[in-house]
Design a protein around this motif. Structure first.
Motif, PDB file in Angstrom:
ATOM      1  N   UNK A 197       0.863  -1.239   0.064  1.00  0.00           N
ATOM      2  CA  UNK A 197       0.155   0.075   0.081  1.00  0.00           C
ATOM      3  C   UNK A 197       0.778   1.292   0.029  1.00  0.00           C
ATOM      4  N   UNK A 198       1.952   1.219   0.515  1.00  0.00           N
ATOM      5  CA  UNK A 198       2.981   2.473   0.742  1.00  0.00           C
ATOM      6  C   UNK A 198       3.634   2.409  -0.821  1.00  0.00           C
ATOM      7  N   UNK A 199       4.260   1.544  -0.890  1.00  0.00           N
ATOM      8  CA  UNK A 199       5.116   1.601  -2.398  1.00  0.00           C
ATOM      9  C   UNK A 199       4.045   1.707  -3.597  1.00  0.00           C
ATOM     10  N   UNK A 200       2.902   1.451  -3.631  1.00  0.00           N
ATOM     11  CA  UNK A 200       1.936   1.546  -4.660  1.00  0.00           C
ATOM     12  C   UNK A 200       1.101   2.983  -4.580  1.00  0.00           C
ATOM     13  N   UNK A 201       1.433   3.794  -3.557  1.00  0.00           N
ATOM     14  CA  UNK A 201       0.718   5.034  -3.321  1.00  0.00           C
ATOM     15  C   UNK A 201       1.541   6.227  -3.676  1.00  0.00           C
ATOM     16  N   UNK A 202       1.019   7.015  -4.615  1.00  0.00           N
ATOM     17  CA  UNK A 202       1.765   8.044  -5.102  1.00  0.00           C
ATOM     18  C   UNK A 202       1.806   9.320  -3.808  1.00  0.00           C
ATOM     19  N   UNK A 203       0.850   9.219  -2.754  1.00  0.00           N
ATOM     20  CA  UNK A 203       0.495   9.988  -1.851  1.00  0.00           C
ATOM     21  C   UNK A 203       0.186   9.509  -0.623  1.00  0.00           C
ATOM     22  N   UNK A 204       0.671  10.187   0.548  1.00  0.00           N
ATOM     23  CA  UNK A 204       0.393   9.773   1.793  1.00  0.00           C
ATOM     24  C   UNK A 204      -1.147   9.712   2.050  1.00  0.00           C
ATOM     25  N   UNK A 205      -1.582   8.760   2.888  1.00  0.00           N
ATOM     26  CA  UNK A 205      -3.112   8.652   2.798  1.00  0.00           C
ATOM     27  C   UNK A 205      -3.510   7.792   4.263  1.00  0.00           C
ATOM     28  N   UNK A 206      -4.647   7.883   4.675  1.00  0.00           N
ATOM     29  CA  UNK A 206      -5.245   7.189   5.972  1.00  0.00           C
ATOM     30  C   UNK A 206      -6.291   6.395   5.401  1.00  0.00           C
ATOM     31  N   UNK A 207      -6.264   5.171   5.720  1.00  0.00           N
ATOM     32  CA  UNK A 207      -7.306   4.220   5.554  1.00  0.00           C
ATOM     33  C   UNK A 207      -8.032   3.979   7.051  1.00  0.00           C
ATOM     34  N   UNK A 208      -9.346   3.864   6.970  1.00  0.00           N
ATOM     35  CA  UNK A 208      -9.935   3.575   8.453  1.00  0.00           C
ATOM     36  C   UNK A 208      -9.598   2.250   8.859  1.00  0.00           C
ATOM     37  N   UNK A 268      -6.818   0.242   7.608  1.00  0.00           N
ATOM     38  CA  UNK A 268      -5.437  -0.196   7.718  1.00  0.00           C
ATOM     39  C   UNK A 268      -4.377   0.926   8.260  1.00  0.00           C
ATOM     40  N   UNK A 269      -4.839   2.023   8.575  1.00  0.00           N
ATOM     41  CA  UNK A 269      -4.318   2.924   9.175  1.00  0.00           C
ATOM     42  C   UNK A 269      -3.531   4.083   8.362  1.00  0.00           C
ATOM     43  N   UNK A 270      -2.531   4.756   8.560  1.00  0.00           N
ATOM     44  CA  UNK A 270      -1.764   5.755   7.784  1.00  0.00           C
ATOM     45  C   UNK A 270      -0.800   5.290   7.088  1.00  0.00           C
ATOM     46  N   UNK A 271      -0.671   5.503   5.857  1.00  0.00           N
ATOM     47  CA  UNK A 271       0.761   5.021   5.073  1.00  0.00           C
ATOM     48  C   UNK A 271       1.480   6.328   4.359  1.00  0.00           C
ATOM     49  N   UNK A 272       2.776   6.147   4.293  1.00  0.00           N
ATOM     50  CA  UNK A 272       3.740   7.106   3.452  1.00  0.00           C
ATOM     51  C   UNK A 272       3.520   6.740   2.192  1.00  0.00           C
ATOM     52  N   UNK A 289     -10.033   6.511  -4.616  1.00  0.00           N
ATOM     53  CA  UNK A 289     -10.316   6.789  -3.116  1.00  0.00           C
ATOM     54  C   UNK A 289      -9.115   7.344  -2.568  1.00  0.00           C
ATOM     55  N   UNK A 290      -7.968   6.969  -2.889  1.00  0.00           N
ATOM     56  CA  UNK A 290      -6.670   7.278  -2.204  1.00  0.00           C
ATOM     57  C   UNK A 290      -6.140   8.674  -2.587  1.00  0.00           C
ATOM     58  N   UNK A 291      -6.615   9.607  -1.741  1.00  0.00           N
ATOM     59  CA  UNK A 291      -6.060  11.025  -1.987  1.00  0.00           C
ATOM     60  C   UNK A 291      -6.481  11.875  -3.124  1.00  0.00           C
ATOM     61  N   UNK A 299      -5.243  15.336  -4.017  1.00  0.00           N
ATOM     62  CA  UNK A 299      -3.964  15.375  -4.901  1.00  0.00           C
ATOM     63  C   UNK A 299      -3.822  14.778  -6.318  1.00  0.00           C
ATOM     64  N   UNK A 300      -4.493  13.696  -6.355  1.00  0.00           N
ATOM     65  CA  UNK A 300      -4.582  13.081  -7.739  1.00  0.00           C
ATOM     66  C   UNK A 300      -5.103  14.088  -8.754  1.00  0.00           C
ATOM     67  N   UNK A 301      -6.431  14.519  -8.456  1.00  0.00           N
ATOM     68  CA  UNK A 301      -6.950  15.625  -9.433  1.00  0.00           C
ATOM     69  C   UNK A 301      -6.374  16.817  -9.702  1.00  0.00           C
TER      70      UNK A 301
END
Length: 255
Positions: free
Chosen positions: A88-99, A101-105, A170-172, A175-177
């Motif tokens: 989830x971290x290496x495949x996310x362009x942005x920091x995000x929080x999921x109810x 799984x928690x918070x990811x860099x 749904x991830x950030x 920022x994506x837009x």
């Protein structure tokens, strides 16, 4: 033919080994003067073989490519499969929080820098590729779908097309837009987006965000193929069935 070998990505997982895969068309063995476009893919363990796949079902792309005689190389890399959700971290362009799984860099930029600066040069140096942007594509599903959309946007000088299947929009979303709005897309950029009708309910406002991303890409004069897959769900079995659609979208010939 599919070859496998072991690599490391020190920037992401240190000396932890993971597998890389490359598919070579049947003609590669005898048409020795020919060079081929390349499709880069995420979640390499799920691309070709059921016995390698995370959940026992792959996209079956070797069979599809052989049957259709699609003249393209596919290069794929296994994701971080650590139990602490490193994927989830290496495949996310942005920091995000999921109810759940928690918070990811978000380490998506590190991931893509590795693909562009190390993996692609290795593939181009060791196989008969067409290294130009016009013959370089990227694809993935779920978080890998989000990364594919990010790659064709943030690294548009490298990739001319992307296939984003069931992308995790749904991830950030803000920022994506913003990234899409601020990006200059080179002429001829093409993006395939889809989402299964059976997975829309899993994330609130998913319909709105899917439509928004499609709209933003159209406003940027990107050639967009945007589909809601009837009966489609969030699984490799569903993504396997979409191969004819995204391959056509990526490989159509410009005028």
């Amino acid at each position: 033919m599919v070859k496998k070998w072991t690599i490391t990505i020190p920037q992401l997982t240190g000396d932890e080994p993971r597998r890389a895969y490359i598919y070579l068309p049947e003609s590669y063995a005898y048409d020795t003067l020919r060079r081929y476009p390349v499709l880069y893919m995420f979640d390499g363990q799920n691309v070709f073989f059921d016995w390698d796949a995370t959940y026992g079902k792959s996209w079956g792309l070797k069979e599809y490519m052989d049957f259709t005689q699609t003249e393209m190389i596919i290069a794929a890399v296994e994701c971080d499969r650590s139990p602490d959700n490193g994927r989830l971290s290496e495949y996310s362009p942005f920091d995000f929080t999921d109810p759940k799984w928690g918070t990811f860099e978000g380490r998506g930029a590190i991931t893509m820098d590795w693909y562009v600066e190390e993996f692609k040069p290795f593939i181009d140096a060791n196989y008969r590729t067409v290294p130009d942007r016009e013959a370089t594509f990227i694809a993935g599903s779920s978080m890998g779908g989000l990364m594919s959309l990010y790659a064709v946007t943030a690294y548009n000088e490298v990739f001319s097309g992307a296939a984003a299947l069931s992308p995790s929009l749904w991830v950030s979303p803000v920022q994506l837009n913003r990234l899409i709005r601020e990006t200059y897309f080179a002429p001829g950029t093409r993006v395939y987006l889809d989402y299964g009708s059976e997975e829309m309910e899993f994330h609130s406002r998913m319909v709105r965000q899917f439509a928004k991303v499609t709209q933003l890409l159209l406003e940027k004069h990107v050639y967009v193929t945007s589909r809601i897959v009837p009966g489609g769900d969030h699984s490799e079995a569903s993504w396997e069935k979409q191969a004819p659609f995204y391959m056509e979208a990526l490989l159509f010939e410009n005028d």
